[in-house]
Every structure is written in structure tokens, then in C-alpha cells.
Design an enzyme around this catalytic site. Structure first.
Site, PDB file in Angstrom:
ATOM      1  N   SER A 141       0.834  -1.195   0.000  1.00 25.71           N
ATOM      2  CA  SER A 141       0.000   0.000   0.000  1.00 25.71           C
ATOM      3  C   SER A 141       0.876   1.254   0.000  1.00 25.71           C
ATOM      4  O   SER A 141       1.716   1.415  -0.883  1.00 25.71           O
ATOM      5  CB  SER A 141      -0.974  -0.052   1.183  1.00 25.71           C
ATOM      6  OG  SER A 141      -2.018   0.876   1.035  1.00 25.71           O
ATOM      7  N   GLU A 242      -9.885  -2.611  -6.657  1.00 23.19           N
ATOM      8  CA  GLU A 242      -9.303  -1.543  -5.840  1.00 23.19           C
ATOM      9  C   GLU A 242      -9.403  -0.168  -6.496  1.00 23.19           C
ATOM     10  O   GLU A 242      -9.225  -0.035  -7.705  1.00 23.19           O
ATOM     11  CB  GLU A 242      -7.822  -1.809  -5.601  1.00 23.19           C
ATOM     12  CG  GLU A 242      -7.504  -3.078  -4.855  1.00 23.19           C
ATOM     13  CD  GLU A 242      -6.055  -3.098  -4.406  1.00 23.19           C
ATOM     14  OE1 GLU A 242      -5.575  -2.049  -3.925  1.00 23.19           O
ATOM     15  OE2 GLU A 242      -5.415  -4.146  -4.532  1.00 23.19           O
ATOM     16  N   HIS A 272      -8.221  -4.606  -1.707  1.00 23.74           N
ATOM     17  CA  HIS A 272      -6.934  -3.960  -1.471  1.00 23.74           C
ATOM     18  C   HIS A 272      -6.039  -4.800  -0.566  1.00 23.74           C
ATOM     19  O   HIS A 272      -6.475  -5.354   0.441  1.00 23.74           O
ATOM     20  CB  HIS A 272      -7.175  -2.588  -0.820  1.00 23.74           C
ATOM     21  CG  HIS A 272      -5.935  -1.824  -0.494  1.00 23.74           C
ATOM     22  ND1 HIS A 272      -5.108  -1.316  -1.457  1.00 23.74           N
ATOM     23  CD2 HIS A 272      -5.371  -1.502   0.702  1.00 23.74           C
ATOM     24  CE1 HIS A 272      -4.090  -0.695  -0.888  1.00 23.74           C
ATOM     25  NE2 HIS A 272      -4.218  -0.800   0.430  1.00 23.74           N
TER      26      HIS A 272
END
Length: 306
Positions: A141, A242, A272
Site C-alpha cells: 500500500s 481496488e 486492497h
């Protein structure tokens, strides 16, 4: 994994979303509580790298000859070395290296470029200790975007590149200009556009709208806009539902255009950061294994792979 199974994971994500009025402290506490397991055969030891706290993770039989720097996710606002330790440990075990999951400084107390500075300093220390051909980099991320930004910054400093890098659902565009930011609204079970804007606002400088916009588009905040020439082989994993899908797809495309050896994996209907469910979800285990195999294949043969 079937799409139905990913849908069940998505429902768990929705139930874990932060309330709109949650404070940073509340978000950090809740996120810390969701940290995944560290494999039983991996020793986790508190340590420090370049003056920042870190967790040192070494599997039984792992090698001292290779090092892996792991950068956790959390929008630059939440997360810790511990929340990144599950994936870092799994990668260390797969690659036969010793991993360090880094506690870089977090926003809003420490805004851009402080996390980049921390990651570059840690990279430099591990580079000196292991050498470039035995050093790996990974992140998820925001930590995935930070991993790429670290390489761009290190290249600018004239530092050698590591053997390879792996990133999972990387946040590489803080300007939020990817098409998926809009066309995955409602399908992404974890994020809304306002969520991403909130993280970006806490991370970018408080120098007014113009200054924040300029920082957001800079290559070290949004490496999707960076020149990626000379970066090491890159593994990119993302889920198709996502908001950040295009952050990963454009990163991989830009790497390919820059003659970087790159593998892009898009998991259909995955939410995600699915690989961070390693140790809990079979498909996450397989994704991390593939990333680990990609990294391990770039190491010298004498850095053993388990």
C-alpha cells in the site's frame, strides 16, 4: 480462489472500515489490532535501522548473507513494523534472507518527505551491510509506493540498486488521477475517495493548496510520475476491485517502458492489499510465495532459498 470467497473477504473489510469521525489515535489502535500472524518458525527481534525502530525477522535456517527491507502500509498515517511483519517474515522465509520491517515516521506528526528520508537511510545502512546484490526491498500500500520512491531517491543519490523489489497494492499517485479512483467507487470495500484524500492531506505539506498539490505530483510522493530507468526487477500485485488498481497498472507499465524487468499480477475481484492476509488466506499465501520466488531468483545462488 473463487470470486465468492473474495466477496466474503470484502465483507470483512467493510465491517472493519474506520468511522468517518475516527481520530488518528483511534485508527492507529484499531489497525494495530489487525496485525497478521508471524510464522512460528520466524524469530522476531526488536532492532533498529538507521536510528529507527524495526523488527528483525529471521526464519530457522535463514541466511545472514541477504537482507530484505520491508515498508508497511497505512496511508503514511497508521501502521508499524509489527503490522508489516507478517508479510516481511513470509518473504524472509521464502527468500532465505533476514528481513527488517521498519517503523518509519508517520504523518501528520511527520509529513512528506520524512518517511522517504527514513526509508532511504535504512536502505543505505542495509546496503552497506549486505551489498546491493544481496539486498531486497518490499512494501504494501503506502509502503509499496514508499519502496519505489526510496529507489528513485537512492538512484538520485548515486546509490546502487538492490537485487529486486516487490510491492503489493502500491499507492503511487497521491494526486488521485487514476481512472480506477472513480470507476471502482462502491466496489472497493475498504476505501472511498474521501478516505484517500484524508490520508494524502495528513501526509503532504501544510503549505497551502498549491504547495500540497505540487508535493503530491512530485516523484518521491507519487512515483507513478517518476522516471523509472535503472530500477531493479519489480514484482507488482494488485486486486481488480481496488481504487488503487491504476496506481499499480501504471507503475508496471511505466517500468516496462523504462526497460525494467517487471511482473504485474492482477487478482480478479481481490480487495486492497490481499497479500497482507498471508497466514490467514490461502490465496494470500500463494501471492506472497510468488513474490518471494521472484525476489529469490534475483539473489546470488549462495543466498539459500527455503
Amino acid at each position: 480462489m473463487s470470486h465468492a470467497a473474495f466477496d466474503r473477504v470484502a465483507e470483512l473489510y467493510r465491517s472493519a472500515r474506520f468511522a468517518p469521525d475516527a481520530t488518528v489515535a483511534e485508527m492507529r489502535t484499531a489497525f494495530a489490532g489487525g496485525a497478521g500472524p508471524i510464522p512460528g518458525d520466524v524469530e522476531a527481534t526488536p532492532d533498529a535501522v538507521a536510528g529507527r525502530p524495526a523488527l528483525r525477522l529471521r526464519a530457522e535456517g535463514g541466511s545472514e548473507a541477504g537482507a530484505l527491507l520491508y515498508l508497511h502500509g497505512g496511508g503514511y498515517v497508521i501502521g508499524s513494523a509489527r503490522t508489516g511483519a507478517g508479510v516481511a517474515a513470509a518473504l524472509a522465509r521464502r527468500t532465505g534472507t533476514t528481513a527488517w520491517s521498519l517503523d518509519y515516521r508517520l504523518a501528520p506528526e511527520h509529513r512528506f518527505p520524512d518517511p522517504v528520508d527514513d526509508a532511504v537511510a535504512a536502505y543505505r545502512e542495509l546496503l552497506d551491510a549486505a551489498g546491493p546484490d544481496r539486498l531486497l526491498l518490499a512494501g504494501d500500500s503506502a509502503g509499496g509506493g514508499l519502496a519505489v520512491a526510496t529507489l528513485v531517491a537512492a538512484r538520485g543519490l548515486g546509490l546502487p540498486m538492490p537485487a529486486a523489489v516487490a510491492v503489493f497494492s502500491p499507492w503511487t499517485d497521491l494526486t488521485l488521477s487514476g481512472d480506477s479512483i472513480a470507476d471502482r467507487v462502491g466496489d472497493d470495500p475498504l476505501f472511498t475517495i474521501d478516505d484517500l484524500r484524508g490520508y494524502a492531506a495528513r501526509y503532504l505539506p501544510e503549505s497551502g493548496a498549491a504547495g500540497a498539490a505540487e508535493a503530491a505530483a512530485s516523484p518521491l510522493a507519487s512515483p507513478v510520475f517518476a522516471d523509472l530507468r535503472g530500477l531493479p526487477p519489480m514484482f507488482v500485485h494488485v486486486g481488480s476491485r481496488e481504487l488503487l488498481l491504476d496506481d499499480a497498472v501504471r507503475l508496471a507499465a511505466n517500468a516496462a517502458r523504462a526497460d525494467v524487468d517487471v511482473v504485474l499480477e492482477v487478482a480478479a475481484r481481490a480487495p486492497h492489499n490481499m497479500p497482507t492476509l498471508v497466514g490467514v488466506l490461502e490465496e494470500a499465501d500463494r501471492a506472497v510465495e510468488r513474490a518471494g520466488d521472484f525476489l529469490a531468483a534475483r539473489l546470488p545462488a549462495r543466498v539459500g532459498v527455503r
